[in-house]
Design an enzyme around this catalytic site. Structure first.
Site, mmCIF file in Angstrom:
data_model
loop_
_atom_site.group_PDB
_atom_site.id
_atom_site.type_symbol
_atom_site.label_atom_id
_atom_site.label_comp_id
_atom_site.label_asym_id
_atom_site.label_seq_id
_atom_site.Cartn_x
_atom_site.Cartn_y
_atom_site.Cartn_z
ATOM 1 N N LYS A 170 -11.004 -3.308 -1.953
ATOM 2 C CA LYS A 170 -11.963 -2.202 -2.024
ATOM 3 C C LYS A 170 -11.328 -0.937 -2.552
ATOM 4 C CE LYS A 170 -14.115 -3.262 2.228
ATOM 5 N NZ LYS A 170 -13.045 -3.164 3.190
ATOM 6 N N LYS B 24 -4.858 -9.226 -5.161
ATOM 7 C CA LYS B 24 -6.112 -9.578 -4.493
ATOM 8 C C LYS B 24 -7.196 -8.538 -4.769
ATOM 9 C CE LYS B 24 -6.285 -7.310 -0.084
ATOM 10 N NZ LYS B 24 -7.206 -7.242 1.006
ATOM 11 N N LYS C 37 0.812 -1.217 0.000
ATOM 12 C CA LYS C 37 0.000 0.000 0.000
ATOM 13 C C LYS C 37 0.846 1.268 0.000
ATOM 14 C CE LYS C 37 -4.357 -1.704 1.614
ATOM 15 N NZ LYS C 37 -5.534 -1.516 2.448
HETATM 16 P P1 ATP Z 1 -8.514 -2.680 1.251
HETATM 17 O O1 ATP Z 1 -8.025 -3.510 0.154
HETATM 18 O O2 ATP Z 1 -9.148 -1.419 0.826
HETATM 19 O O3 ATP Z 1 -7.517 -2.514 2.338
HETATM 20 P P2 ATP Z 1 -9.961 -4.955 1.758
HETATM 21 O O4 ATP Z 1 -10.752 -5.092 0.548
HETATM 22 O O5 ATP Z 1 -8.726 -5.765 1.931
HETATM 23 O O6 ATP Z 1 -9.668 -3.453 1.947
HETATM 24 P P3 ATP Z 1 -10.657 -5.248 4.528
HETATM 25 O O7 ATP Z 1 -11.714 -4.493 5.201
HETATM 26 O O8 ATP Z 1 -9.273 -4.811 4.765
HETATM 27 O O9 ATP Z 1 -10.922 -5.250 2.961
HETATM 28 O O10 ATP Z 1 -10.803 -6.794 4.867
HETATM 29 C C1 ATP Z 1 -11.867 -7.355 5.599
HETATM 30 C C2 ATP Z 1 -11.782 -8.855 5.603
HETATM 31 O O11 ATP Z 1 -11.911 -9.350 4.267
HETATM 32 C C3 ATP Z 1 -10.478 -9.416 6.127
HETATM 33 O O12 ATP Z 1 -10.750 -10.575 6.894
HETATM 34 C C4 ATP Z 1 -9.719 -9.796 4.903
HETATM 35 O O13 ATP Z 1 -8.826 -10.856 5.125
HETATM 36 C C5 ATP Z 1 -10.826 -10.224 3.971
HETATM 37 N N1 ATP Z 1 -10.453 -10.005 2.582
HETATM 38 C C6 ATP Z 1 -10.132 -8.812 2.011
HETATM 39 N N2 ATP Z 1 -9.858 -8.962 0.711
HETATM 40 C C7 ATP Z 1 -10.009 -10.285 0.432
HETATM 41 C C8 ATP Z 1 -9.871 -11.066 -0.737
HETATM 42 N N3 ATP Z 1 -9.545 -10.509 -1.893
HETATM 43 N N4 ATP Z 1 -10.095 -12.398 -0.660
HETATM 44 C C9 ATP Z 1 -10.459 -12.957 0.500
HETATM 45 N N5 ATP Z 1 -10.601 -12.280 1.660
HETATM 46 C C10 ATP Z 1 -10.387 -10.959 1.634
#
Ligand code: ATP
Ligand code: LTN
Length: 340
Positions: free
Chosen positions: A208, A205, A115
């Protein structure tokens, strides 16, 4: 809360709407715990501001996260649901843990490395200390289990290290006996859905905060948007699914379908071997649409009832604070802070 039951805790950032990675890798896997564990789930708004947020969007997305949890099947009668910033002990414990963490261990966090690259020379300090706040979230509640996606494994390791370090450094309770200050938590990584990849760049991955259009399937997307995103998903230069080796994009579509259907990867693969990629895309889209439609509709209905949501948050905040205050008070006493 029941003193003999184990505690399960997890959280999602209220940035944007949740995506299918959050659902398949995290929230969906919380449901089986509801009947047997003390469950604590929250929206981590303090984590969200590690990158820039629009205040109005953050407020709405915070309500939306809690509404989505409920719509995904998290019964508010069986879990504490709350908003992180409403329980100030999170930020307070994070400071204490920051003072017991090192620059070296935080620099090794791959999420930080990924990031921070997107921020040129102005890297927000919060991105660096983010995992310490996450450790505080978990350690405040004597958590036993933390169900998260694969990407959070390293943060859980850090949380365990910090707990052990503090236990070693402050072994005596405020009343004088030897007792561990923090419980050392265990991660729970789902077998399927633990790592859903971007539909536009299947090497990274689904996230968001990924600005690429179509990369992310959100729980708030309409049926049409979901179909369009899957149809445009990046695969590879070939045209049909092969049994030996699949590219990252094809693998991701198979994995997403397997995860929605609770089937294993090979069972899904076998249905598509020798077929054009289009079949895999269309079927996966349809399956996602059927699963997500009721969740989207429930979320919208819950969001319309603000008084109901606020009632849940108020109750959740009181229950969370009752536990968090106890832990923080013990931490402060062990550190030598003067308490009245
Ligand atoms: P950002 O990428 O904006 O940091 P994020 O999409 O990773 O956000 P988080 O709120 O950080 O979302 O994650 C919430 C939960 O979702 C965590 O348990 C994380 O491990 C899971 N998670 C996030 N992205 C993925 C993914 N691509 N596949 C599976 N699990 C995910
Ligand atoms: N860092 C997590 C979100 C998060 C979390 C937590 C998850 C913040 N605090 C406590 C589990 C337990 C992420 O998914 N990015």
């Amino acid at each position: 809360m029941n003193a003999t039951r184990k505690t399960v805790l997890s959280a999602v950032q209220p940035t944007n709407s949740m995506h299918i990675g959050n659902y398949l890798g995290a929230v969906r896997n919380w449901i089986p715990y509801l009947d047997e564990y003390d469950c604590i789930f929250f929206a981590v708004d303090l984590h969200s501001i590690t990158v820039e947020q629009d205040p109005e969007a953050l407020r709405e997305n915070t309500y939306r996260s809690i509404a989505s949890y409920i719509a995904c099947g998290i019964d508010p009668a069986k879990a504490i649901l709350f908003v992180q910033s409403q329980v100030p002990e999170h930020a307070e414990l994070a400071w204490v843990l920051t003072c017991h963490s090192s620059m070296g261990e935080l620099s090794r966090m791959t999420q930080y490395k990924d990031k921070s690259q997107k921020h040129g020379s102005h890297i927000p300090t919060g991105l660096f200390t983010y995992p310490v706040l996450m450790a505080a979230d978990i350690l405040l509640y004597g958590t036993h289990l933390v169900p998260v996606g694969e990407d959070q494994k390293q943060h859980l390791e850090l949380t365990r290290d910090l707990a052990e370090r503090m236990n070693h450094r402050f072994p005596k309770s405020s009343s004088g006996e030897d007792s561990a200050l923090f419980r050392v938590p265990e991660p729970m990584i789902a077998k399927t859905g633990a790592r859903v990849m971007s539909l536009q760049d299947p090497e990274s991955k689904m996230s968001k905060s990924d600005p690429a259009p179509g990369a992310c399937v959100f729980l708030s997307d309409s049926d049409k948007e979901i179909e369009k995103k899957f149809k445009r998903a990046v695969t590879d230069s070939g045209s049909e699914v092969r049994s030996e080796e699949q590219s990252a994009g094809v693998r991701n579509l198979i994995q997403i379908q397997a995860s929605f259907l609770n089937q294993d990867y090979n069972a899904v693969l076998q249905r598509y071997v020798g077929k054009q990629y289009g079949y895999l895309k269309v079927d996966t889209a349809n399956i996602a649409v059927e699963h997500l439609r009721p969740i989207r509709e429930r979320t919208e209905a819950i969001l319309k009832d603000r008084a109901y949501l606020e009632g849940i948050l108020k109750q959740g905040r009181a229950a969370a604070r009752a536990r968090a205050e106890k832990t923080l008070s013990e931490v402060y006493k062990r550190l030598g802070f003067v308490r009245e």
